[in-house]
Design an enzyme around this catalytic site. Structure first.
Site, mmCIF file in Angstrom:
data_model
loop_
_atom_site.group_PDB
_atom_site.id
_atom_site.type_symbol
_atom_site.label_atom_id
_atom_site.label_comp_id
_atom_site.label_asym_id
_atom_site.label_seq_id
_atom_site.Cartn_x
_atom_site.Cartn_y
_atom_site.Cartn_z
ATOM 1 N N LYS A 189 0.816 -1.299 -0.083
ATOM 2 C CA LYS A 189 0.058 -0.008 0.095
ATOM 3 C C LYS A 189 0.851 1.325 -0.141
ATOM 4 C CE LYS A 189 -3.902 -1.886 2.621
ATOM 5 N NZ LYS A 189 -4.907 -1.837 1.854
ATOM 6 N N ARG A 263 -10.757 -11.502 1.530
ATOM 7 C CA ARG A 263 -11.802 -12.619 0.993
ATOM 8 C C ARG A 263 -11.055 -14.086 1.025
ATOM 9 N NH1 ARG A 263 -11.815 -8.979 -4.252
ATOM 10 N NH2 ARG A 263 -11.415 -7.598 -2.358
#
Length: 301
Positions: A189, A263
């Site tokens: 990130k 997920r």
């Protein structure tokens, strides 16, 4: 008449009744009567409103009499329902616990800390199962384990069983994402605001404290709380873009972006819960992706 303002009491020399908060025998609540303020001490029998912070609403209890406290005349005085009061405080305590867990730095609120917090629920009638890395590998939870490959902190799947319902066949499952810090893995990130990623375990904190709240209130429900606790950071052993893992369900997953880790964690925990418990309802809690703000905007995301 008056409103709940703050937690801070002195003495009330008149009516006496002890209320316990958080296993202590001191209650601090400041109440405003009209425009005049008065501090009420640890033992009391006169209270008008209690603000239930979790819902932002005022709850008033049974009216007892009119009278005077000190030199202040009251139009109405209400007697506190101690059981209801303690129950509401238990809910508020769990809400504050979520906030505390989310705002702790990641070097403090790591997987071991969350495991220890979860284990404390055994003291209030919750069965807690800690599934460690070795056991998860045997179970085939490779999607979850792949996320944690870059971290020195061990991964855990923590299952909390609170079975106190009238019908054992009616089960609600709560599943939470518990990424204690999400640097994005190899798909790193941007540095700007990365520190906020200590809050990527909010889903796990919500599930843990929801189960705790239900147990404290002795709610007549059957609830399974399950959280996958990992850390998604970069190292030479971290999962790579293009890696293929086989989830617990048997499905193979190509990891195109290591920053789409939530997920993967949920895939294995959800599968384990539905396979083992067969719940009637499954609700997942996850800070899954910032892209939801693109779709729904800040107000609804």
């Amino acid at each position: 008449l008056c409103s709940f303002v703050d937690i801070n009491f002195d003495e009330l020399p008149i009516y006496h009744k002890t209320v316990y908060i958080n296993n202590t025998n001191k209650v601090n609540i400041q109440i405003n009567f009209d425009k005049a303020g008065i501090n009420i001490g640890e033992k009391f029998d006169a209270i008008v409103y209690f603000e239930q912070l979790t819902k932002g609403q005022m709850i008033f209890l049974s009216e007892v009499f009119k009278g005077t406290v000190g030199n202040i005349s009251l139009d109405k005085i209400y007697q506190i329902n101690e059981n209801k009061f303690r129950s509401l405080l238990g809910i508020d305590d769990c809400v504050l616990n979520v906030r505390s867990m989310v705002t702790e730095p990641a070097n403090v609120m790591n997987s071991e800390t969350i495991k220890d917090i979860a284990k404390e629920l055994k003291n209030i009638g919750v069965e807690v199962r800690i599934i460690d890395q070795k056991e998860m590998a045997k179970m085939g939870m490779n999607a979850l384990l792949g996320v944690n490959k870059g971290s020195d902190n061990p991964p855990y799947t923590i299952v909390m069983e609170y079975m106190n319902g009238y019908d054992d066949s009616n089960i609600v499952a709560l599943v939470g994402k518990g990424v204690t810090f999400d640097a994005g893995g190899i798909c790193l990130k941007p540095a700007n605001r990365m520190s906020e990623m200590k809050g990527d375990m909010t889903g796990a904190a919500v599930v843990l404290n929801t189960v705790k709240s239900l147990a404290l209130q002795k709610s007549k429900v059957n609830v399974i709380g399950a959280i996958g606790v990992v850390e998604n950071v970069i190292s030479s052993s971290a999962q790579r873009p293009g890696d293929v893992v086989q989830a617990m369900s048997g499905t193979t997953i190509e990891v195109d972006n290591t920053d789409a880790e939530g997920r993967l964690v949920l895939a294995d925990v959800l599968w384990h819960v539905q396979e083992r418990y067969g719940p009637n309802v499954v609700i997942d809690f996850a800070t899954l992706t910032g892209a939801i703000q693109v779709a729904l905007g800040h107000e609804f995301a």
